[in-house]
Every structure is written in C-alpha cells, then in structure tokens.
Enzyme design. Structure first.
Site, short mmCIF file in Angstrom:
data_model
loop_
_atom_site.label_atom_id
_atom_site.label_comp_id
_atom_site.label_asym_id
_atom_site.label_seq_id
_atom_site.Cartn_x
_atom_site.Cartn_y
_atom_site.Cartn_z
N LYS A 175 0.85 -1.19 0.00
CA LYS A 175 0.00 0.00 0.00
C LYS A 175 0.89 1.24 0.00
CE LYS A 175 -3.96 1.90 2.64
NZ LYS A 175 -4.87 1.67 3.78
N SER A 220 -10.12 -0.69 6.83
CA SER A 220 -9.51 -0.53 5.51
C SER A 220 -8.80 -1.75 4.94
CB SER A 220 -8.52 0.63 5.52
OG SER A 220 -9.24 1.82 5.38
N SER A 232 -9.80 1.83 2.70
CA SER A 232 -8.88 2.59 1.89
C SER A 232 -7.84 1.75 1.16
CB SER A 232 -8.15 3.61 2.78
OG SER A 232 -7.36 2.97 3.76
#
Ligand code: GLN
Length: 482
Positions: free
Chosen positions: A79, A178, A154
């Site tokens: 990420k 997330s 997210s």
C-alpha cells in the site's frame, strides 16, 4: 506456461523452492499483467518493474547459492502509505507527490529480510481516509471482480491487485476497516491484527491509536505466512507489544478433519445483524454460520450494546488523531511546497493545494473536537465511550472464542455513487470500526457472492492476541477457490 498471476503465495514459495520456475519469470509475468491492467483496474500508483526484476535476479542468484528464506524471490504489493527505501511513498496525496522514502518501514525491513521483493505501490484513499479508493489524488481503482464498482477502501488498490490476480499478496493498513472491507468487496482474505501485534514504524500515520498493518491475500494460509514475517515487537514502535509470535501456519495443525471447529464457541452479536443489512449479505453470512455448525462449532447469541455509538466515536477519535498527524505536512519537510515569502502563508497555500476535500474535512473536524471549549464535549466523551465499546468486546469474549459477523452492510456499489455523500460513506463502516476502537483482531474471508456476482465477506473477530484461534476457524470456514 504456468499462470503465475493466479498462484497463491504459498504455491509461489513452493514452486521457487522446488526450482519449478525462477523469481525472474514470476516477477516478469506479474509486471506484465500489472501494467496491462493500469488503464482499467488501476490498482497501482507506481510500478517498479526495473527494480523488481533486479531484485528477482538477485534472489535467483541467492537461491542458486543455496540460500533459503521464507519468501525468497516472492513479490509482494505494498500500500502506498508504507516506506520502502528508494521508492515513492505518496499515501495517494498530492502533498506527498515527489517524496521518496529514505528508509524501510519495519514491516518492509522484515519482509525484505525474509527475501520478499517489492514490485509496486497500491492505490488507496488519500491518507487512508475513505472506504472506496475514490479519494486518491491519482484517480480511483476499479473492482476487478464486480466490474464498474468500487473495490472498497482505503486499501482498495491492494484488494484489487490480489483479487484481480495482479499480485500474489499485498499489505494493507486498517484504521477502521480498511483491510477487511476492501478484502470483502474484492473476494479475498484480509487480516486486521491485534493493536500492537505489528509495528507501525515507517507507515504514514492515519490515526495512531487505531492503525494496524496486515496481510491481504488469496488464502488463509497465505495470510498466516505473511503474519509470521511481519509480527512482533519493534523497538522503533513503543506501542508494539512483546508477545511471542507463534507459527500462524500451524494454527489448524492437528484439527479434527471432520469437525475442525469442535469445542469452539462462535458469538453472534445481535447488533451486527440489524436493520440495513443487505438481504444477500445476510444470506451469505447465514450460510457461513451453518457451515461453522456443521464443522463442529457452537453458536451463541451475544450483545455488543454500544455498537450504535461506534461511528460517532470512531469519527471523533480518528479525526482528532488525523488532524494532529497531518500537521507535519507543511511544505517544509516533505513533498509539495507552494513557495511564498511568508512562511505562514506558505503553510496555508501548500496545505490548501496539497490536500484533497476529504482530508480537509477530517482535519477541520478533528481540530474542532480537540479545541478548547469542545474538547470535553466531544473528544473526552468519545474516549469514554471508546472504553465502553472495548468492554463490550471483553464481555462478549468471556462467553465465546470468536465473533462471527458480516464485514460490510452491503456489497460493493458502483463507482461514483455516494462520492459526494461523506456521511453515507462513514455509515458503511459500522461493522468494522468497533474492532479498531477495541484494539482486538479480526479476519475477513470470502463467503460467496450475490446473484450478480459481487463478492460478499464474513468476518471473524478475536480477542487481543487471539490470532491463532482466528486462523484456525478461518481455515476451516474458507471456501474452495474458484
Ligand atoms: N473507512 C474508514 C474511514 O474512512 C476506515 C479507514 C481506514 O481504515 N484507514 O476512516
């Protein structure tokens, strides 16, 4: 040729070990697929093809020289909020465009020491604020399974990469869901570890008392493998705890073949099955409950009575922390600077230009709840309610081993819908934020799809450091992969 992209992490490790293929072959195939999908899925913010291939060659050399490590030559997607030395790290924000990580986050250093390769940085909501990956400065990611829909967020890029066979496995971060929510929307496995299980050092902080990094993978076994590598105390993160790290891949060893969940009590929290739960989501979760019973588990009705306060409590605590954490982005030390003779004016212009609308909304909200005169009414009160929420979980775990619940109230919705409706987005986090407020651990698993083919997930929630039990139950409940 082997379909490298469809492999699980465990299969890739075994194949490399057996000499069935090389890391260069594996990385080359993935990079090709990743690049080809950028125009549609857009799972990645940056792809480091050249760097990954060099690292793969090096891994192949090391293996030829007789070295063996748990993840030698295995590519993992990261990420875009985790520092990987020499790579950009933007948290999908304009304000960090052009920033290059000067060091490795601890989770990255651990993966690197285990032999892993970092081939790309996955898209995310800006600074991990969101549940759709639509707040990314670099544009949204599309769900690779439910096409035309959000991948969740997210960590939507990580979920889309793994769910779309554009990565063998990925890391995500979970502040209020997330990892679990995008995993659920993309039909993959996602683990939110116990707070303190995994180091946060080198992660772009969202809300420090809620954030945890965790694996996003195709299978439960893959998630256990990654957890083995990234878990443990880190002197660089004072909130990481000195608990022994068991071998998570042994969690299901010795379990009864017919009744692997014999003796296990799964709590069913009534509040997580309330009004507003999509009927198809409910149906898939009911099926998971029935499977658990068939596998030997006992179900027990339990209550998490403060669930309704989860969203307001979370959005006060998290905005307070994000407003403090994002104060460091001022155009002086990192990334974007809008130059101006007056330094205060420079701060203002840099932040005005560098942050997106959702980030500004949360910084304003957080600054408000922390301001004198409102602190007691909002922040202080939210902290007290947070304690009540934690106690709800403690009381539930006195009666059961794990909780079983849906991950999200509804399946992935079309891209663009609710984009300008922040409250609607916030409310969709109702089934995930409690775990972060309480600090306990959870795993999201695929539980089938809707009639339209949208993935639906189910989550198992465990007490602090209950990851072994979580993995044991998850392994038993895992559906065969298509
Ligand atoms: N969707 C939640 C939010 O918008 C969770 C974010 C996260 O876990 N990083 O805050």
């Amino acid at each position: 040729m082997k379909d490298f992209c469809k492999m699980t992490l465990t299969e890739a490790v075994a194949g490399l070990r057996a000499g069935a293929f090389t890391s260069v072959e594996l990385v080359r195939a993935l990079i090709e697929a990743m690049e080809a999908s950028q125009a549609t899925i857009h799972a990645y913010v940056t792809i480091d093809g050249e760097g990954a291939l060099k690292a793969a060659e090096e891994a192949d050399r090391r293996r030829a020289a007789g070295e063996d490590l748990p993840l030698l030559g295995v590519p993992i997607a990261i990420k875009d909020n985790m520092n990987v030395i020499g790579q950009p790290c933007t948290a999908s924000s304009h304000i960090l465009e052009g920033y290059t990580a000067p060091y490795d986050a601890t989770v990255i250093a651990k993966l690197r020491a285990a032999g892993a390769i970092f081939l790309g940085r996955t898209n995310m909501d800006e600074f991990a604020l969101g549940s759709t990956t639509q707040t990314s400065y670099f544009g949204p990611t599309e769900n690779p399974v439910a096409r035309g829909c959000i991948p969740g967020g997210s960590s939507g890029g990580s979920a889309a990469a793994v769910g779309g066979d554009l990565a063998l496995a990925a890391l995500g971060s979970d502040t209020g869901g997330s990892i679990r929510q995008p995993a659920s929307h993309c039909g993959i496995v996602g683990v939110k570890p116990t707070y303190g299980r995994v180091s946060r050092y080198g992660i772009v902080a969202c809300a420090s008392s809620l954030d945890q990094v965790g694996p996003m993978t195709k299978t439960v076994e893959d998630a256990a493998l990654v957890m083995n590598v990234i878990s443990g105390r880190d002197p660089m993160d004072a909130t990481s705890l000195d608990e022994p790290v068991p071998d998570y891949t042994q969690a299901w060893a010795g379990a009864d073949a017919e009744k692997p969940l014999a003796g296990m009590v799964l709590g069913i929290p009534a509040e997580y099955y309330g009004e507003g739960l999509d009927p198809e989501v409910r149906a898939r979760v009911e099926e998971a409950k029935a499977r658990a019973v068939a596998l030997g588990a006992t179900l027990k009705d339990v209550s998490l009575p403060h669930t309704a306060y989860g969203i307001p409590t979370y959005y006060i605590c998290m905005t307070a922390e994000i407003s403090a954490n994002l104060a460091r982005f001022d155009g002086v030390r990192y990334g974007l600077r809008v130059p101006c003779d007056d330094v205060i004016e420079q701060y203002k212009r840099t932040r005005a230009e560098g942050f997106g609308a959702e980030v500004k909304r949360r910084v304003l909200l957080g600054t408000f709840v922390l301001s004198s005169g409102y602190y007691d009414a909002y922040y202080n009160r939210a902290q007290k309610v947070r304690t009540l929420i934690r106690r709800d979980f403690e009381a539930a775990f006195a009666q059961c081993d794990l909780l079983l619940a849906p991950v999200t109230p509804e399946p992935a919705w079309p891209l663009g819908v609710y984009q300008n409706d922040p409250i609607r987005n916030y409310l969709s986090d109702v089934l995930t934020v409690g775990v972060n407020l309480a600090g306990c651990c959870a795993i999201a698993l695929p539980a089938g799809t809707t009639a339209e083919g949208k993935p639906v997930g189910v989550q198992l929630i465990g007490p602090n450091f209950g990851e072994m039990t979580l993995f044991k139950a998850a392994k038993a409940l895992e559906l065969p992969r298509a």
